[in-house]
Scaffold this active site. Structure first.
Site, PDB file in Angstrom:
ATOM      1  N   SER A 154     -10.667  -0.484   4.319  1.00  0.00           N
ATOM      2  CA  SER A 154      -9.494  -0.536   5.408  1.00  0.00           C
ATOM      3  C   SER A 154      -9.003   0.778   5.773  1.00  0.00           C
ATOM      4  O   SER A 154      -8.423   1.306   5.059  1.00  0.00           O
ATOM      5  CB  SER A 154      -8.460  -1.541   4.962  1.00  0.00           C
ATOM      6  OG  SER A 154      -8.878  -2.766   4.569  1.00  0.00           O
TER       7      SER A 154
ATOM      8  N   GLU B 251      -4.166   3.602   5.997  1.00  0.00           N
ATOM      9  CA  GLU B 251      -3.832   3.504   4.693  1.00  0.00           C
ATOM     10  C   GLU B 251      -4.634   4.478   3.915  1.00  0.00           C
ATOM     11  O   GLU B 251      -4.247   4.883   2.974  1.00  0.00           O
ATOM     12  CB  GLU B 251      -4.653   2.021   4.359  1.00  0.00           C
ATOM     13  CG  GLU B 251      -4.445   1.639   2.938  1.00  0.00           C
ATOM     14  CD  GLU B 251      -5.300   0.454   2.640  1.00  0.00           C
ATOM     15  OE1 GLU B 251      -5.154  -0.536   3.466  1.00  0.00           O
ATOM     16  OE2 GLU B 251      -5.929   0.089   1.672  1.00  0.00           O
TER      17      GLU B 251
ATOM     18  N   ARG C  96       0.982  -1.435   0.209  1.00  0.00           N
ATOM     19  CA  ARG C  96       0.053  -0.074   0.246  1.00  0.00           C
ATOM     20  C   ARG C  96       1.046   1.221  -0.181  1.00  0.00           C
ATOM     21  O   ARG C  96       0.604   2.303   0.728  1.00  0.00           O
ATOM     22  CB  ARG C  96      -0.954  -0.024   1.286  1.00  0.00           C
ATOM     23  CG  ARG C  96      -1.949  -1.104   1.186  1.00  0.00           C
ATOM     24  CD  ARG C  96      -2.844  -1.236   0.136  1.00  0.00           C
ATOM     25  NE  ARG C  96      -3.409  -2.425   0.152  1.00  0.00           N
ATOM     26  CZ  ARG C  96      -3.235  -3.586  -0.375  1.00  0.00           C
ATOM     27  NH1 ARG C  96      -1.980  -3.586  -0.959  1.00  0.00           N
ATOM     28  NH2 ARG C  96      -3.975  -4.687  -0.152  1.00  0.00           N
TER      29      ARG C  96
END
Ligand SMILES: Cc1cc2nc3c(=O)[nH]c(=O)nc-3n(C[C@H](O)[C@H](O)[C@H](O)COP(=O)(O)OP(=O)(O)OC[C@H]3O[C@@H](n4cnc5c(N)ncnc54)[C@H](O)[C@@H]3O)c2cc1C
Length: 337
Positions: A238, A333, A164
């Site tokens: 998320s 994230e 990520r």
């Protein structure tokens, strides 16, 4: 190109929180960029590019110009017996690129079906799901340097893609506009059904794989059943990344929490941040209009009427409590603005 003032952004992010941009404009075609780069509102202000708004949390108004990217187009730019190179413009909806590939029997991105947002944002955070990351197929990223207006092509290695993460989130944060990407896909069967949840779903539903569309359909069905739909409840998937820890830290934690779940990811040990958050009692927690999803502890939600500040404050409380219990620091994230 029209530049609007004091523009409402709340319908442009999947969190649906209130925020305004001092200036706002939309890019429809590549030639709009030349115009944009010459405008005083762009030159003299903070700048931010927006795609589907599915990985952004506005915690305040944006004192600058927000540029919504709607530059579209998908074309095949190279092909041989075994593979095909597809160029997609950044304003394309990511899932449309997945469907384009799957319907033509090109393998490589079917596991990334139904990830929200646009093509341009995909290399930004190296999107990944069900055992595949865009890094596995990416062959280049076309950008414009927003300081000079010059075009620059990044090779995959120059993008420094990690979990990520990419160079566009770090060293070159806010420096480049991502115009287009190219991906190299396979004409030969190249299925990846190693991810346990996917494997179980295929077995349970007696699905045999005859093409990439079988996988993209299965992944889409799993995602629909597991993840909250932002059209129903504001969220950005998320909120936190999973964590990588050392063997020593794993041994220490397993001594105290023998039931802790962890995965061996190459030579790294990955632990589930959802599990950590759940252990701290946050799953399903509600704080006014915001909260933690009751089935997905990693997903923070806006129940309606919540603000970015409230979600950020909840995230900070979660980070503090996980640190207190496990000595581990969660990292968002989602991009906080
Ligand atoms: C329900 C749900 C599930 C999700 N599941 C996953 C998942 O499984 N895996 C995963 O990886 N992600 C997942 N996400 C997160 C999200 O879908 C991805 O991060 C996606 O790539 C974001 O795309 P976007 O166009 O919405 O980006 P935005 O939120 O609009 O932008 C994200 C970042 O990219 C920058 N950016 C956008 N366009 C440009 C451009 N043209 N040039 C330069 N910078 C740009 C923005 O400034 C921002 O910093 C999920 C989100 C939701 C809501």
């Amino acid at each position: 190109m029209e530049i609007l003032k004091d523009y409402d952004l709340n319908k442009l992010t999947t969190f649906g929180v209130p925020a305004q941009a001092k200036y706002f404009t939309v890019l429809e075609r590549e030639s709009d960029l030349k115009d944009l780069f010459s405008r005083q509102e762009f030159k003299e202000n903070n700048k931010m590019f927006l795609g589907g708004g599915s990985n952004i949390l506005f915690t305040r108004d944006f004192d600058g110009i927000v540029v919504l990217n709607k530059i579209k187009g998908i074309e095949i730019v190279g092909e041989d017996e075994n593979s095909v190179v597809v160029r997609a413009m950044g304003g394309e909806v990511w899932n449309d690129l997945v469907l384009f590939a799957a319907s033509r029997e090109y393998w490589g991105i079917e596991n990334l079906a139904l990830i929200y947002g646009t093509v341009a944002a995909a290399p930004m955070q190296n999107i990944g799901a069900y055992g595949v990351e865009i890094k596995d197929v990416l062959s280049g990223v076309e950008t414009y340097d927003i300081n000079t207006g010059e075009k620059k092509l990044f090779s995959t290695s120059e993008c420094e893609l990690g979990y990520r993460d990419s160079v566009f989130k770090n060293k070159f944060k806010d420096r480049y506009f991502i115009l287009a990407i190219t991906v190299k896909l396979s004409k030969r069967e190249q299925k990846n059904i190693s991810y346990k949840v996917l494997q179980e779903y295929l077995e349970k539903n007696k699905i045999t794989i005859s093409g990439p569309a079988d996988i993209s359909s299965a992944v889409s069905a799993i995602r629909r059943s597991k993840l909250p739909d932002p059209n129903t409840i504001g969220n950005a998937g998320s909120f936190f990344k999973n964590l990588f820890i050392t063997q020593d830290k794993l041994d220490e934690l397993l001594g105290v929490f023998p039931e802790m779940s962890y995965f061996q990811d190459g030579d790294q040990i990955k632990i589930s941040s959802a599990w950590l958050i759940e252990q701290c009692g946050w799953k399903g927690h509600r704080a006014g209009n915001v909260g933690v999803h009751d089935r997905q502890a990693l997903v923070l939600v806006n129940h309606g009427g919540g603000s970015g500040e409230e979600i950020k404050s909840l995230a900070l409380q979660i980070i503090a409590s996980v640190y207190e219990k496990f000595g581990l620091t969660l990292t968002p994230e989602v991009n906080l603005v």
